[in-house]
Design a protein around this motif. Structure first.
Motif, short mmCIF file in Angstrom:
data_model
loop_
_atom_site.label_atom_id
_atom_site.label_comp_id
_atom_site.label_asym_id
_atom_site.label_seq_id
_atom_site.Cartn_x
_atom_site.Cartn_y
_atom_site.Cartn_z
N SER A 119 1.13 -10.04 -2.47
CA SER A 119 1.95 -9.79 -1.34
C SER A 119 1.67 -8.60 -0.73
CB SER A 119 3.46 -9.77 -2.02
OG SER A 119 3.82 -8.68 -2.39
N ARG A 120 1.80 -8.57 0.71
CA ARG A 120 1.68 -7.19 1.12
C ARG A 120 2.28 -6.04 0.54
NH1 ARG A 120 0.37 -5.69 7.08
NH2 ARG A 120 0.91 -3.63 7.00
N LEU A 121 3.39 -6.04 0.08
CA LEU A 121 4.04 -4.92 -0.51
C LEU A 121 3.29 -4.55 -1.90
CD1 LEU A 121 6.27 -2.81 -0.72
CD2 LEU A 121 7.69 -4.45 -1.83
N GLU A 122 3.06 -5.59 -2.78
CA GLU A 122 2.17 -5.47 -3.78
C GLU A 122 0.90 -4.67 -3.65
OE1 GLU A 122 2.06 -8.72 -7.58
OE2 GLU A 122 1.22 -9.14 -5.47
N LEU A 123 0.00 -5.40 -2.78
CA LEU A 123 -1.39 -4.64 -2.27
C LEU A 123 -1.10 -3.22 -1.73
CD1 LEU A 123 -4.08 -5.69 -2.54
CD2 LEU A 123 -4.00 -6.06 -0.41
N GLN A 124 0.14 -2.96 -1.10
CA GLN A 124 0.29 -1.55 -0.60
C GLN A 124 0.50 -0.77 -1.81
OE1 GLN A 124 3.33 -1.51 2.22
NE2 GLN A 124 2.95 0.32 3.00
N ARG A 125 1.13 -1.20 -2.73
CA ARG A 125 1.66 -0.27 -3.93
C ARG A 125 0.28 0.08 -4.85
NH1 ARG A 125 7.16 -3.47 -5.93
NH2 ARG A 125 8.39 -2.27 -4.33
N LYS A 126 -0.55 -1.01 -4.83
CA LYS A 126 -1.71 -0.85 -5.51
C LYS A 126 -2.87 0.11 -4.92
CE LYS A 126 -1.33 -4.84 -8.32
NZ LYS A 126 -2.08 -6.00 -8.82
N LEU A 127 -2.95 0.20 -3.84
CA LEU A 127 -3.86 0.85 -2.97
C LEU A 127 -3.33 2.34 -2.28
CD1 LEU A 127 -5.20 -2.04 -0.59
CD2 LEU A 127 -6.47 -1.00 -2.51
N LYS A 128 -2.15 2.60 -2.40
CA LYS A 128 -1.47 3.74 -1.96
C LYS A 128 -2.07 4.89 -2.34
CE LYS A 128 2.63 5.78 -0.46
NZ LYS A 128 2.76 5.74 0.90
N PRO A 129 -2.49 5.11 -3.62
CA PRO A 129 -3.03 6.30 -4.47
C PRO A 129 -4.19 6.45 -3.95
CG PRO A 129 -1.68 4.97 -6.11
CD PRO A 129 -1.82 3.91 -4.80
N HIS A 130 -5.19 5.46 -3.27
CA HIS A 130 -6.41 5.78 -2.97
C HIS A 130 -6.24 5.70 -1.46
CE1 HIS A 130 -7.36 4.27 -6.95
NE2 HIS A 130 -6.48 3.28 -6.83
N ALA A 131 -5.30 5.72 -0.89
CA ALA A 131 -5.40 6.03 0.78
C ALA A 131 -5.40 7.27 1.10
CB ALA A 131 -4.40 5.11 1.39
N GLU A 132 -6.14 8.04 1.82
CA GLU A 132 -5.87 9.30 2.40
C GLU A 132 -4.71 9.21 3.25
OE1 GLU A 132 -9.48 10.72 4.39
OE2 GLU A 132 -10.53 9.98 2.42
N GLU A 133 -4.44 8.35 4.10
CA GLU A 133 -3.29 8.30 5.00
C GLU A 133 -2.54 6.74 4.85
OE1 GLU A 133 -4.32 9.08 9.20
OE2 GLU A 133 -5.45 10.82 8.65
N ASP A 134 -1.31 7.05 5.24
CA ASP A 134 -0.49 5.65 5.11
C ASP A 134 -0.85 4.82 6.38
OD1 ASP A 134 0.99 6.61 2.86
OD2 ASP A 134 2.87 6.94 4.09
N MET A 135 -1.41 5.51 7.51
CA MET A 135 -1.50 4.60 8.68
C MET A 135 -2.72 3.89 8.47
SD MET A 135 -1.72 5.81 12.89
CE MET A 135 -3.12 6.90 12.60
N GLU A 136 -3.76 4.46 7.69
CA GLU A 136 -4.99 3.83 7.27
C GLU A 136 -4.95 2.63 6.62
OE1 GLU A 136 -9.04 4.80 4.66
OE2 GLU A 136 -7.35 5.86 4.63
N LEU A 137 -3.81 2.69 5.49
CA LEU A 137 -3.54 1.59 4.80
C LEU A 137 -2.78 0.31 5.49
CD1 LEU A 137 -3.37 0.36 1.99
CD2 LEU A 137 -1.43 1.72 1.49
N ASP A 138 -1.98 0.79 6.46
CA ASP A 138 -1.20 -0.16 7.24
C ASP A 138 -2.18 -0.87 7.97
OD1 ASP A 138 1.45 0.46 6.07
OD2 ASP A 138 1.97 1.87 7.51
N GLN A 139 -3.06 -0.18 8.52
CA GLN A 139 -4.00 -0.98 9.48
C GLN A 139 -4.91 -1.66 8.90
OE1 GLN A 139 -6.23 2.50 11.42
NE2 GLN A 139 -4.62 2.69 12.98
N LEU A 140 -5.31 -1.44 7.64
CA LEU A 140 -6.12 -2.43 6.75
C LEU A 140 -5.57 -3.60 6.27
CD1 LEU A 140 -8.75 -2.62 5.09
CD2 LEU A 140 -7.48 -1.86 3.07
#
Length: 150
Positions: free
Chosen positions: A22-43
């Motif tokens: 799910s989007r939320l699940e993937l977001q939680r897993k990738l958050k520690p590796h993202a420099e910015e939240d906006m970068e993760l949201d765009q991806l």
């Protein structure tokens, strides 16, 4: 010379290659590796636009893989914790509604296999199926007895 760490995009693709998320699940897993939240949201937005990430597809896959062991209420609760929208949950679980009693019967057969000998054993079997998220109608149909007895 050591290899550079994988990019956020590479990490996301590797996770999605293993199974649906799910989007939320993937977001939680990738958050520690993202420099910015906006970068993760765009991806994640890009992945959704390309059809690589879909909560509806995830919900269908998740429900299908766990339907043999759990009832609709449990599946619905699990999908809610994964961040799936209510309409996607309903669409994924709708095809399973007709088989709830049969699925409950199979779970009961694997665990118990014989009708309860007394009221205490009956209550134990009822609680087991209820904890698995099956509807009360399916539980009483499988274990036997009237719904008004308890």
């Amino acid at each position: 010379m050591p290899n550079p760490p994988p990019s956020l995009r590479q990490r996301a693709l590797a996770l999605l290659a293993r199974r649906e998320h799910s989007r939320l699940e993937l977001q939680r897993k990738l958050k520690p590796h993202a420099e910015e939240d906006m970068e993760l949201d765009q991806l994640l937005d890009d992945f959704e636009q390309r059809g690589w990430l879909s909560d509806a597809r995830f919900a269908e896959s998740w429900a299908h893989s766990r339907a043999a062991r759990y009832g609709g209420a449990r599946l619905k609760a699990e999908l809610r914790t994964k961040g799936v929208a209510a309409d996607a949950i309903d669409a994924a679980l709708d095809p399973l509604q007709g088989s709830e009693t049969e699925r409950a019967r199979e779970v009961w057969r694997r665990k118990f296999g014989t009708p309860p000998a007394d009221a205490r054993e009956r209550a134990r079997q009822l609680r087991f199926l209820a904890a698995r998220g099956f509807s009360m109608e399916a539980i009483y149909t499988v274990v036997g007895g009237d719904m008004d007895e308890t």
